[in-house]
Enzyme design. Sequence first.
Site, PDB file in Angstrom:
ATOM      1  N   ARG A 129      14.650   0.044  10.064  1.00  0.00           N
ATOM      2  CA  ARG A 129      13.676  -1.058  10.097  1.00  0.00           C
ATOM      3  C   ARG A 129      12.604  -0.678  11.101  1.00  0.00           C
ATOM      4  NH1 ARG A 129      15.033  -5.295   6.579  1.00  0.00           N
ATOM      5  NH2 ARG A 129      17.275  -5.503   6.434  1.00  0.00           N
ATOM      6  N   ARG A 166      -0.484  -9.073  13.138  1.00  0.00           N
ATOM      7  CA  ARG A 166      -1.076  -8.053  12.250  1.00  0.00           C
ATOM      8  C   ARG A 166      -1.937  -8.709  11.172  1.00  0.00           C
ATOM      9  NH1 ARG A 166       4.430  -5.111  10.973  1.00  0.00           N
ATOM     10  NH2 ARG A 166       3.308  -4.133   9.261  1.00  0.00           N
ATOM     11  N   ARG A 213      -9.751   0.690   8.591  1.00  0.00           N
ATOM     12  CA  ARG A 213      -9.400  -0.705   8.880  1.00  0.00           C
ATOM     13  C   ARG A 213     -10.496  -1.440   9.638  1.00  0.00           C
ATOM     14  NH1 ARG A 213      -3.347   0.182   8.730  1.00  0.00           N
ATOM     15  NH2 ARG A 213      -2.437  -1.804   9.269  1.00  0.00           N
ATOM     16  N   ARG A 260      11.848  -5.332   4.718  1.00  0.00           N
ATOM     17  CA  ARG A 260      11.577  -3.914   4.390  1.00  0.00           C
ATOM     18  C   ARG A 260      12.623  -2.979   5.002  1.00  0.00           C
ATOM     19  NH1 ARG A 260       5.788  -1.823   5.349  1.00  0.00           N
ATOM     20  NH2 ARG A 260       6.036  -2.972   7.286  1.00  0.00           N
ATOM     21  N   LYS A 300       0.848  -1.215   0.000  1.00  0.00           N
ATOM     22  CA  LYS A 300       0.000   0.000   0.000  1.00  0.00           C
ATOM     23  C   LYS A 300       0.876   1.256   0.000  1.00  0.00           C
ATOM     24  CE  LYS A 300      -2.024  -1.202   3.890  1.00  0.00           C
ATOM     25  NZ  LYS A 300      -1.325  -2.479   4.176  1.00  0.00           N
TER      26      LYS A 300
HETATM   27  P1  AP5 Z   1       4.873  -1.654   1.809  1.00  0.00           P
HETATM   28  O1  AP5 Z   1       4.573  -0.817   0.625  1.00  0.00           O
HETATM   29  O2  AP5 Z   1       5.616  -1.035   2.930  1.00  0.00           O
HETATM   30  O3  AP5 Z   1       3.531  -2.383   2.322  1.00  0.00           O
HETATM   31  P2  AP5 Z   1       2.292  -1.823   3.136  1.00  0.00           P
HETATM   32  O4  AP5 Z   1       1.078  -2.477   2.582  1.00  0.00           O
HETATM   33  O5  AP5 Z   1       2.320  -0.328   3.177  1.00  0.00           O
HETATM   34  O6  AP5 Z   1       2.647  -2.469   4.529  1.00  0.00           O
HETATM   35  P3  AP5 Z   1       2.576  -1.936   6.025  1.00  0.00           P
HETATM   36  O7  AP5 Z   1       3.346  -2.917   6.858  1.00  0.00           O
HETATM   37  O8  AP5 Z   1       2.996  -0.486   6.124  1.00  0.00           O
HETATM   38  O9  AP5 Z   1       1.088  -2.063   6.316  1.00  0.00           O
HETATM   39  P4  AP5 Z   1       0.458  -2.185   7.679  1.00  0.00           P
HETATM   40  O10 AP5 Z   1      -0.938  -2.015   7.272  1.00  0.00           O
HETATM   41  O11 AP5 Z   1       0.781  -3.393   8.464  1.00  0.00           O
HETATM   42  O12 AP5 Z   1       1.190  -1.033   8.533  1.00  0.00           O
HETATM   43  P5  AP5 Z   1       0.722   0.419   8.968  1.00  0.00           P
HETATM   44  O13 AP5 Z   1       1.914   1.277   9.004  1.00  0.00           O
HETATM   45  O14 AP5 Z   1      -0.456   0.866   8.175  1.00  0.00           O
HETATM   46  O15 AP5 Z   1       5.658  -2.959   1.274  1.00  0.00           O
HETATM   47  C1  AP5 Z   1       6.161  -3.926   2.206  1.00  0.00           C
HETATM   48  C2  AP5 Z   1       7.525  -4.448   1.673  1.00  0.00           C
HETATM   49  O16 AP5 Z   1       7.295  -5.210   0.465  1.00  0.00           O
HETATM   50  C3  AP5 Z   1       8.506  -3.326   1.299  1.00  0.00           C
HETATM   51  O17 AP5 Z   1       9.799  -3.712   1.641  1.00  0.00           O
HETATM   52  C4  AP5 Z   1       8.341  -3.217  -0.248  1.00  0.00           C
HETATM   53  O18 AP5 Z   1       9.538  -2.775  -0.862  1.00  0.00           O
HETATM   54  C5  AP5 Z   1       8.001  -4.645  -0.633  1.00  0.00           C
HETATM   55  N1  AP5 Z   1       7.102  -4.723  -1.790  1.00  0.00           N
HETATM   56  C6  AP5 Z   1       6.058  -3.888  -2.089  1.00  0.00           C
HETATM   57  N2  AP5 Z   1       5.446  -4.307  -3.222  1.00  0.00           N
HETATM   58  C7  AP5 Z   1       6.100  -5.437  -3.628  1.00  0.00           C
HETATM   59  C8  AP5 Z   1       5.936  -6.343  -4.723  1.00  0.00           C
HETATM   60  N3  AP5 Z   1       4.969  -6.174  -5.636  1.00  0.00           N
HETATM   61  N4  AP5 Z   1       6.771  -7.404  -4.819  1.00  0.00           N
HETATM   62  C9  AP5 Z   1       7.761  -7.587  -3.885  1.00  0.00           C
HETATM   63  N5  AP5 Z   1       7.970  -6.775  -2.831  1.00  0.00           N
HETATM   64  C10 AP5 Z   1       7.143  -5.703  -2.698  1.00  0.00           C
HETATM   65  O19 AP5 Z   1       0.191   0.149  10.436  1.00  0.00           O
HETATM   66  C11 AP5 Z   1       1.080  -0.174  11.496  1.00  0.00           C
HETATM   67  C12 AP5 Z   1       0.289  -0.301  12.788  1.00  0.00           C
HETATM   68  O20 AP5 Z   1      -0.345   0.954  13.111  1.00  0.00           O
HETATM   69  C13 AP5 Z   1      -0.864  -1.328  12.762  1.00  0.00           C
HETATM   70  O21 AP5 Z   1      -0.412  -2.629  13.095  1.00  0.00           O
HETATM   71  C14 AP5 Z   1      -1.794  -0.751  13.848  1.00  0.00           C
HETATM   72  O22 AP5 Z   1      -1.319  -1.043  15.128  1.00  0.00           O
HETATM   73  C15 AP5 Z   1      -1.657   0.756  13.640  1.00  0.00           C
HETATM   74  N6  AP5 Z   1      -2.651   1.316  12.693  1.00  0.00           N
HETATM   75  C16 AP5 Z   1      -2.365   1.953  11.507  1.00  0.00           C
HETATM   76  N7  AP5 Z   1      -3.497   2.360  10.920  1.00  0.00           N
HETATM   77  C17 AP5 Z   1      -4.533   1.976  11.709  1.00  0.00           C
HETATM   78  C18 AP5 Z   1      -5.939   2.101  11.626  1.00  0.00           C
HETATM   79  N8  AP5 Z   1      -6.545   2.696  10.561  1.00  0.00           N
HETATM   80  N9  AP5 Z   1      -6.689   1.563  12.615  1.00  0.00           N
HETATM   81  C19 AP5 Z   1      -6.120   0.967  13.689  1.00  0.00           C
HETATM   82  N10 AP5 Z   1      -4.779   0.802  13.837  1.00  0.00           N
HETATM   83  C20 AP5 Z   1      -3.990   1.320  12.852  1.00  0.00           C
END
Ligand code: AP5
Length: 208
Positions: A154, A166, A89, A123, A14
Amino acid sequence: MGSIVLFGPPGAGKGTQAQRITEHTSLPQVSTGDMLRAAVKAGTAIGLEAKSYMDRGALVPDDVILGLIEERIAENDAKNGVMFDGFPRTIPQAEALSELTEITHVLAIDVPDERIVERICGRLTCGTCGTVYHDVFNPVPGDGCECGQYVEKRRADDTEATVLTRLGAYHEQTSPLASWYEERGLFHRVDGDRAIDDITTDLLYVLQ
Ligand code: AP5
């Protein structure tokens, strides 16, 4: 134009795709994960509350998230819509969002669970501009991040144990949103188990 939601499991790509799509749509990226990490780093009350949930891979309570979102989308750069990354979410978050802004597209990036751990545990994030890389799939260029200031970072929650929690939260609390948005005719699914450029092409095609 209204707002766009990027939807998918942790590690689906994403953030990677949001950074690319904003270049084409000029909608600002609004990532609740990034906002929460900034709050944790700044040591604010919201950050202190959120940290315990984030460290164990659980969702942060809806009222905390909605407070952040209301404040963010009141800012000037959000007046023509935004690209939400990692929000909403839960169904209560989606219901509240529908009162705040018009959603025109929900772009779901589909990736099987077995790919998620390798993506997240490899990542790397630029500590200066936030560009996302991967040890194997999207390596940092030899001369560093394109911003010229690459600092390897990281995420604290990118451990195998936390990723599994997660993923569990995604399947239990977030994936029901797919049918919620399907019923409203807003949901578009894209195969995310492919090269990053191919996924971007498909997402931009849907937006056209
Ligand atoms: P990346 O683009 O970083 O993936 P992402 O979908 O953004 O993953 P996140 O881990 O950021 O999502 P998340 O939803 O767990 O975390 P968030 O920060 O929102 O890609 C991942 C890796 O894969 C990278 O290394 C990239 O280079 C690689 N990659 C990408 N595309 C690829 C491809 N096609 N092929 C191969 N490799 C690829 O949330 C973190 C925490 O915050 C949550 O656990 C929760 O506690 C809290 N939180 C955040 N938002 C909310 C909400 N709305 N409600 C409640 N809690 C929340």
